[in-house]
Design a protein around this motif. Structure first.
Motif, PDB file in Angstrom:
ATOM      1  N   ASP A 179      -0.661   6.473 -14.403  1.00 45.93           N
ATOM      2  CA  ASP A 179      -0.817   5.232 -13.657  1.00 45.93           C
ATOM      3  C   ASP A 179      -0.285   5.383 -12.248  1.00 45.93           C
ATOM      4  N   ARG A 180      -1.146   5.098 -11.300  1.00 49.33           N
ATOM      5  CA  ARG A 180      -0.741   5.086  -9.897  1.00 49.33           C
ATOM      6  C   ARG A 180      -1.002   3.709  -9.332  1.00 49.33           C
ATOM      7  N   THR A 181      -0.165   3.328  -8.390  1.00 46.49           N
ATOM      8  CA  THR A 181      -0.349   2.084  -7.679  1.00 46.49           C
ATOM      9  C   THR A 181      -0.867   2.442  -6.300  1.00 46.49           C
ATOM     10  N   LYS A 201       7.573  -1.758 -13.032  1.00 45.97           N
ATOM     11  CA  LYS A 201       7.474  -0.496 -12.283  1.00 45.97           C
ATOM     12  C   LYS A 201       6.349  -0.561 -11.256  1.00 45.97           C
ATOM     13  N   ARG A 202       5.194  -1.070 -11.656  1.00 47.33           N
ATOM     14  CA  ARG A 202       4.062  -1.172 -10.733  1.00 47.33           C
ATOM     15  C   ARG A 202       4.356  -2.138  -9.590  1.00 47.33           C
ATOM     16  N   LYS A 203       5.063  -3.233  -9.889  1.00 50.92           N
ATOM     17  CA  LYS A 203       5.443  -4.176  -8.829  1.00 50.92           C
ATOM     18  C   LYS A 203       6.382  -3.504  -7.827  1.00 50.92           C
ATOM     19  N   ALA A 204       7.316  -2.701  -8.319  1.00 47.19           N
ATOM     20  CA  ALA A 204       8.236  -1.985  -7.428  1.00 47.19           C
ATOM     21  C   ALA A 204       7.462  -0.977  -6.578  1.00 47.19           C
ATOM     22  N   GLU A 205       6.529  -0.239  -7.190  1.00 44.59           N
ATOM     23  CA  GLU A 205       5.706   0.710  -6.441  1.00 44.59           C
ATOM     24  C   GLU A 205       4.889  -0.028  -5.382  1.00 44.59           C
ATOM     25  N   LYS A 206       4.316  -1.167  -5.757  1.00 43.44           N
ATOM     26  CA  LYS A 206       3.503  -1.958  -4.817  1.00 43.44           C
ATOM     27  C   LYS A 206       4.341  -2.418  -3.628  1.00 43.44           C
ATOM     28  N   ARG A 207       5.583  -2.829  -3.886  1.00 42.53           N
ATOM     29  CA  ARG A 207       6.473  -3.261  -2.811  1.00 42.53           C
ATOM     30  C   ARG A 207       6.776  -2.092  -1.864  1.00 42.53           C
ATOM     31  N   ILE A 208       7.015  -0.910  -2.416  1.00 42.09           N
ATOM     32  CA  ILE A 208       7.268   0.288  -1.599  1.00 42.09           C
ATOM     33  C   ILE A 208       6.043   0.609  -0.743  1.00 42.09           C
ATOM     34  N   ILE A 209       4.873   0.608  -1.363  1.00 41.51           N
ATOM     35  CA  ILE A 209       3.627   0.936  -0.667  1.00 41.51           C
ATOM     36  C   ILE A 209       3.341  -0.060   0.456  1.00 41.51           C
ATOM     37  N   ASP A 210       3.403  -1.349   0.127  1.00 43.24           N
ATOM     38  CA  ASP A 210       3.086  -2.371   1.126  1.00 43.24           C
ATOM     39  C   ASP A 210       4.057  -2.322   2.299  1.00 43.24           C
ATOM     40  N   SER A 211       5.331  -2.093   2.016  1.00 45.69           N
ATOM     41  CA  SER A 211       6.328  -1.980   3.074  1.00 45.69           C
ATOM     42  C   SER A 211       6.039  -0.767   3.963  1.00 45.69           C
TER      43      SER A 211
END
Length: 144
Positions: free
Chosen positions: A3-5, A123-133
């Motif tokens: 799984d990748r975000t 985990k996906r929400k945390a990855e999404k936050r990192i990516i969007d930032s």
């Protein structure tokens, strides 16, 4: 780690200009929130990082990890964990750039595993936050 975000943004610049910013790892603390330090340990024949050490503060987690980089010209770069940290146990990421007329679409993919058990959705929400930032910081930095 199947799984990748991922997320994308459009930046008003050419892909060579954007990739030059992405390739300047040691400048990330200037524009990427949460990145405390980036040290290039080894460069490849193109002068870009082949291995680097990253120290980040990611909200509840802080860690230092070693990464290996694989560049495909100005089209994409992917990286993977080669030295685990105290928290991060696996990591794969990629920036892909597709140039248009006066702008470039930048897509960032990320998959991270940590020692602390996490529900997949969290985990996906945390990855999404990192990516969007990261994408917002990159866009601001390049377009200023």
């Amino acid at each position: 780690m199947a799984d990748r975000t991922s997320s994308s943004t459009t930046i008003k610049a050419g892909k060579a200009e954007i990739m030059a910013v992405i390739a300047d790892l040691e400048s990330y603390p200037d524009w990427a929130s949460g990145i405390r330090e980036f040290t290039v340990q080894e460069t490849g024949p193109d002068g870009r990082a082949a291995r680097a050490k990253l120290t980040f503060d990611g909200g509840p987690f802080s860690d230092t990890v070693g990464l290996s980089y694989h560049w495909e010209g100005d089209d994409s770069v992917r990286w993977e964990l080669v030295e685990k940290g105290n928290v991060v146990t696996a990591l794969h990421g990629r920036y892909s750039l597709v140039e248009g007329d006066a702008e470039t679409e930048v897509t960032y993919e990320l998959a991270v595993d940590v020692r602390v058990p996490m529900i997949g959705m969290v985990k996906r929400k945390a990855e999404k936050r990192i990516i969007d930032s990261a994408l917002k910081g990159l866009k601001r930095h390049v377009e200023r």
